[in-house]
Design an enzyme around this catalytic site. Structure first.
Site, PDB file in Angstrom:
ATOM      1  N   HIS A 186     -27.140 -13.943  28.319  1.00  0.00           N
ATOM      2  CA  HIS A 186     -26.340 -13.618  27.139  1.00  0.00           C
ATOM      3  C   HIS A 186     -25.827 -14.893  26.494  1.00  0.00           C
ATOM      4  O   HIS A 186     -25.516 -15.874  27.174  1.00  0.00           O
ATOM      5  CB  HIS A 186     -25.171 -12.689  27.489  1.00  0.00           C
ATOM      6  CG  HIS A 186     -24.319 -13.179  28.621  1.00  0.00           C
ATOM      7  ND1 HIS A 186     -24.701 -13.045  29.941  1.00  0.00           N
ATOM      8  CD2 HIS A 186     -23.128 -13.825  28.626  1.00  0.00           C
ATOM      9  CE1 HIS A 186     -23.762 -13.575  30.710  1.00  0.00           C
ATOM     10  NE2 HIS A 186     -22.796 -14.061  29.932  1.00  0.00           N
ATOM     11  N   HIS A 193     -22.858 -16.343  24.162  1.00  0.00           N
ATOM     12  CA  HIS A 193     -21.522 -16.092  23.607  1.00  0.00           C
ATOM     13  C   HIS A 193     -21.437 -16.711  22.211  1.00  0.00           C
ATOM     14  O   HIS A 193     -21.882 -17.838  22.004  1.00  0.00           O
ATOM     15  CB  HIS A 193     -20.447 -16.781  24.447  1.00  0.00           C
ATOM     16  CG  HIS A 193     -20.273 -16.270  25.836  1.00  0.00           C
ATOM     17  ND1 HIS A 193     -19.234 -15.453  26.207  1.00  0.00           N
ATOM     18  CD2 HIS A 193     -20.998 -16.470  26.963  1.00  0.00           C
ATOM     19  CE1 HIS A 193     -19.307 -15.182  27.511  1.00  0.00           C
ATOM     20  NE2 HIS A 193     -20.374 -15.792  27.991  1.00  0.00           N
TER      21      HIS A 193
HETATM   22  P1  5GP Z   1     -20.432 -15.063  31.680  1.00  0.00           P
HETATM   23  O1  5GP Z   1     -19.371 -15.798  32.432  1.00  0.00           O
HETATM   24  O2  5GP Z   1     -21.409 -14.356  32.577  1.00  0.00           O
HETATM   25  O3  5GP Z   1     -21.099 -15.951  30.664  1.00  0.00           O
HETATM   26  O4  5GP Z   1     -19.661 -14.000  30.813  1.00  0.00           O
HETATM   27  C1  5GP Z   1     -19.797 -12.630  30.945  1.00  0.00           C
HETATM   28  C2  5GP Z   1     -18.990 -12.026  29.810  1.00  0.00           C
HETATM   29  O5  5GP Z   1     -19.272 -10.639  29.785  1.00  0.00           O
HETATM   30  C3  5GP Z   1     -17.476 -12.175  29.979  1.00  0.00           C
HETATM   31  O6  5GP Z   1     -16.955 -12.840  28.839  1.00  0.00           O
HETATM   32  C4  5GP Z   1     -16.982 -10.744  30.105  1.00  0.00           C
HETATM   33  O7  5GP Z   1     -15.753 -10.529  29.468  1.00  0.00           O
HETATM   34  C5  5GP Z   1     -18.098  -9.936  29.463  1.00  0.00           C
HETATM   35  N1  5GP Z   1     -18.278  -8.598  30.024  1.00  0.00           N
HETATM   36  C6  5GP Z   1     -18.389  -8.267  31.346  1.00  0.00           C
HETATM   37  N2  5GP Z   1     -18.557  -6.949  31.489  1.00  0.00           N
HETATM   38  C7  5GP Z   1     -18.562  -6.422  30.233  1.00  0.00           C
HETATM   39  C8  5GP Z   1     -18.702  -5.089  29.723  1.00  0.00           C
HETATM   40  O8  5GP Z   1     -18.858  -4.120  30.461  1.00  0.00           O
HETATM   41  N3  5GP Z   1     -18.664  -4.938  28.368  1.00  0.00           N
HETATM   42  C9  5GP Z   1     -18.493  -5.992  27.529  1.00  0.00           C
HETATM   43  N4  5GP Z   1     -18.470  -5.713  26.213  1.00  0.00           N
HETATM   44  N5  5GP Z   1     -18.358  -7.253  27.968  1.00  0.00           N
HETATM   45  C10 5GP Z   1     -18.389  -7.477  29.293  1.00  0.00           C
END
Ligand code: 5GP
Ligand code: ZN
Length: 108
Positions: A99, A101
């Site tokens: 993903h 951001h």
């Molecule tokens: P990472 O640290 O893996 O780059 O970030 C994962 C992101 O996914 C985090 O910012 C977290 O808030 C978001 N996230 C995790 N679970 C969910 C979810 O069920 N729905 C949404 N919309 N965001 C999520």
């Protein structure tokens, strides 16, 4: 991946605040926003992280990057925004479905 939360969002099995969708990607607001605008852009196909991408993913990755200014403008970020792709445990990745951001604050 049946236990992947972002696959479930991509397939519509669990709800998300969706801002864009096409055949390849979906974008939705982060559930714990770290900025006034904070959305995630993901491929619909399960790819674990940048560490597991290959040459075959070039077009998809290019499409995702090229979409960021389009979606960012739509979300009020015409003046600029930040992007991040946390990659791997050591890179702070928490959800192991690739993903991108996009974060920012709409300017007057
Ligand atoms: P990472 O640290 O893996 O780059 O970030 C994962 C992101 O996914 C985090 O910012 C977290 O808030 C978001 N996230 C995790 N679970 C969910 C979810 O069920 N729905 C949404 N919309 N965001 C999520
Ligand atoms: Zn997945």
């Amino acid at each position: 991946m049946s236990d992947c939360i972002f696959c479930k969002i991509a397939h519509g099995d669990i709800p998300a605040s969706k801002i864009y969708e096409d055949d390849d990607v979906i974008a939705f607001n982060d559930i714990r926003p770290a900025a006034p605008v904070h959305f995630l852009l993901i491929p619909k196909r399960h790819i674990e992280s940048m560490l597991t991408t290959s040459k075959e993913d070039e077009a998809l990755l290019g499409k995702m990057l090229a979409l960021t200014p389009v979606l960012a403008r739509e979300q009020g970020l015409a003046a600029g925004y930040k992007t991040a792709i946390n990659t791997g445990l050591a890179g702070g990745q928490e959800v192991f479905h690739l993903h991108l951001h996009v974060l920012g604050t709409p300017q007057q």
